[in-house]
Scaffold this motif. Sequence first.
Motif, short mmCIF file in Angstrom:
data_model
loop_
_atom_site.label_atom_id
_atom_site.label_comp_id
_atom_site.label_asym_id
_atom_site.label_seq_id
_atom_site.Cartn_x
_atom_site.Cartn_y
_atom_site.Cartn_z
N PHE A 7 0.82 -1.21 0.00
CA PHE A 7 0.00 0.00 0.00
C PHE A 7 0.85 1.26 0.00
N LEU A 8 2.11 1.17 0.41
CA LEU A 8 2.90 2.36 0.65
C LEU A 8 3.93 2.62 -0.43
N ILE A 9 3.69 2.12 -1.63
CA ILE A 9 4.63 2.34 -2.71
C ILE A 9 4.75 3.80 -3.05
N ALA A 10 3.66 4.51 -3.11
CA ALA A 10 3.68 5.90 -3.56
C ALA A 10 2.85 6.77 -2.64
N GLY A 11 3.33 6.96 -1.43
CA GLY A 11 2.58 7.73 -0.46
C GLY A 11 2.90 9.21 -0.54
N SER A 12 2.22 9.99 0.30
CA SER A 12 2.50 11.41 0.41
C SER A 12 3.07 11.68 1.78
N SER A 245 11.25 -1.55 -1.76
CA SER A 245 11.77 -0.36 -2.43
C SER A 245 12.89 -0.71 -3.40
N GLU A 246 13.68 -1.73 -3.07
CA GLU A 246 14.74 -2.16 -3.98
C GLU A 246 14.15 -2.71 -5.28
N GLU A 247 13.10 -3.52 -5.16
CA GLU A 247 12.45 -4.07 -6.35
C GLU A 247 11.76 -2.99 -7.17
N GLN A 248 11.25 -1.98 -6.49
CA GLN A 248 10.51 -0.92 -7.17
C GLN A 248 11.40 0.19 -7.71
N TRP A 249 12.68 0.19 -7.34
CA TRP A 249 13.56 1.30 -7.69
C TRP A 249 13.70 1.53 -9.20
N PRO A 250 13.87 0.48 -10.02
CA PRO A 250 13.94 0.75 -11.47
C PRO A 250 12.68 1.43 -12.00
N TRP A 251 11.52 1.03 -11.49
CA TRP A 251 10.25 1.66 -11.87
C TRP A 251 10.20 3.09 -11.39
N THR A 252 10.62 3.33 -10.16
CA THR A 252 10.60 4.68 -9.60
C THR A 252 11.43 5.64 -10.44
N GLN A 253 12.61 5.19 -10.86
CA GLN A 253 13.50 6.06 -11.62
C GLN A 253 12.92 6.47 -12.97
N GLY A 254 11.95 5.72 -13.45
CA GLY A 254 11.31 6.07 -14.72
C GLY A 254 10.14 7.02 -14.59
N HIS A 255 9.79 7.40 -13.37
CA HIS A 255 8.69 8.33 -13.14
C HIS A 255 9.02 9.71 -13.69
N ALA A 256 8.00 10.57 -13.71
CA ALA A 256 8.16 11.94 -14.20
C ALA A 256 9.23 12.68 -13.41
N HIS A 257 10.07 13.43 -14.14
CA HIS A 257 11.14 14.20 -13.54
C HIS A 257 10.87 15.70 -13.71
N GLY A 258 11.44 16.47 -12.82
CA GLY A 258 11.43 17.92 -12.90
C GLY A 258 12.53 18.44 -12.00
N THR A 259 12.70 19.73 -11.95
CA THR A 259 13.78 20.31 -11.16
C THR A 259 13.24 21.10 -9.98
N LEU A 310 8.09 8.65 -3.14
CA LEU A 310 8.14 7.39 -3.86
C LEU A 310 9.27 6.59 -3.21
N PRO A 311 9.45 5.33 -3.55
CA PRO A 311 10.57 4.60 -2.96
C PRO A 311 11.89 5.37 -3.05
N ARG A 312 12.56 5.52 -1.91
CA ARG A 312 13.85 6.19 -1.78
C ARG A 312 13.79 7.69 -2.05
N THR A 313 12.60 8.25 -2.14
CA THR A 313 12.46 9.64 -2.58
C THR A 313 11.45 10.39 -1.72
N VAL A 314 11.82 11.58 -1.27
CA VAL A 314 10.91 12.50 -0.60
C VAL A 314 11.16 13.90 -1.13
N ASN A 315 10.09 14.60 -1.47
CA ASN A 315 10.17 15.98 -1.95
C ASN A 315 9.18 16.85 -1.19
N ILE A 316 9.51 18.14 -1.06
CA ILE A 316 8.54 19.10 -0.56
C ILE A 316 8.58 20.36 -1.40
N GLY A 317 7.40 20.92 -1.65
CA GLY A 317 7.26 22.24 -2.23
C GLY A 317 6.54 23.09 -1.20
N LEU A 318 7.17 24.19 -0.78
CA LEU A 318 6.68 24.94 0.37
C LEU A 318 6.78 26.43 0.06
#
Length: 374
Positions: A7-12, A245-259, A310-318
């Motif tokens: 359930f926690l593959i792509a949480g907020s 998260s290790e198994e999902q990492w290749p999929w995660t890296q293909g997600h949408a990117h931005g700066t 996402l797996p191995r990833t946390v972002n904030i826009g504030l």
Amino acid sequence: MFTRRRFLIAGSLAIPGALAFGSAPAAAEPRRSSDPEAAAWLDWIAGHRDSVSVAAIDGSGGRIRHLDRKPRVLASTIKVVHLAAYATAVSRGLLDPAEPIRLGDWDARHPYVSDGRAHFSALTALGIPCNEYGIADDPDRTVPLDTLVAAMIDFSDNAATDYLRGRLGDPALHRAAAAGGWHRPDTRSLQGEVLQLILPEHAAPVGAPTALRRVIGDHLAQRFIHDLTFRKQVWDRIPEMPATSEEQWPWTQGHAHGTAAELAGLHHAVAAGTFRPRSALPVIRGHLERGLASLVPEGAAAVGFKGGSLPRTVNIGLNVRWQDGRTGVLALMLTGLSDDQVLNGGPALIRLGIGALSHPDQFATLAKSLTPNP
């Protein structure tokens, strides 16, 4: 029964409890944070600078730019684009926030798992009976369109995000982002991404061009929306999907990117009031500033926030709008994290961000953590 990890593959990011800030001290010398969890994040940032991107201004002349033009996985921070496009459409009379939306049409954008239970949590908070995967018992019941938008921001509901994309279209999303200086963000289907994880035989190959992955994701999403037999196929395959998260990492890296620079630019336009049309600002701010209303620092009018993970990833826009007209903005993107950091570190990271935008010495501490030792 599926595991919690599935359930926690792509949480907020979770919104922390109330936190009071005093007035900013005059000094701007770096100092150790009195918040041990925030201090731990600063230590991690200092030790993993290559895995961190920051674009920040404190509204008083302070600025941090660290790998701010390096593309990184956006996760749910992209949803500020969908919010801006929705608000623009509302301000122009193209969408009615009170329009009744059938729950079955909302649920059709939710492939059962992989959103940190966001969809389930949104429906539960609304008092809507649903099963444990967030599918409403009564698909013909309706909720106002604005309720979906609130779910997208407050719970980071991916199904609401894809519903808005379907109504508005990518061109409208891109125009709204451009109003904040963000050129053609990657607004692919989040549902399509999850379906490619569940059904790898239908997915774009690892490393495939973004355009191909987007097209395949859109195709799978449309099949899920309209084909009940395909939904059953997806359901049957969920127990086999990658679980760590290790198994999902290749999929995660293909997600949408931005700066970080792009994300910060849109937040700044909203907070500073330069976003156009100006008539959209009350709608955008109303949604972005609701979640952290209890954390507004002394002297500020509001704090706007949208995070994502996402797996191995946390972002904030504030962003922080100050009563004297100043605007503070922070886009912080981290990768290479542990599962515990992703699942539990969000509240402390938010406190760190608000503190940095509220106190010159904490802003200086964040800047110093990104500066290599001589």
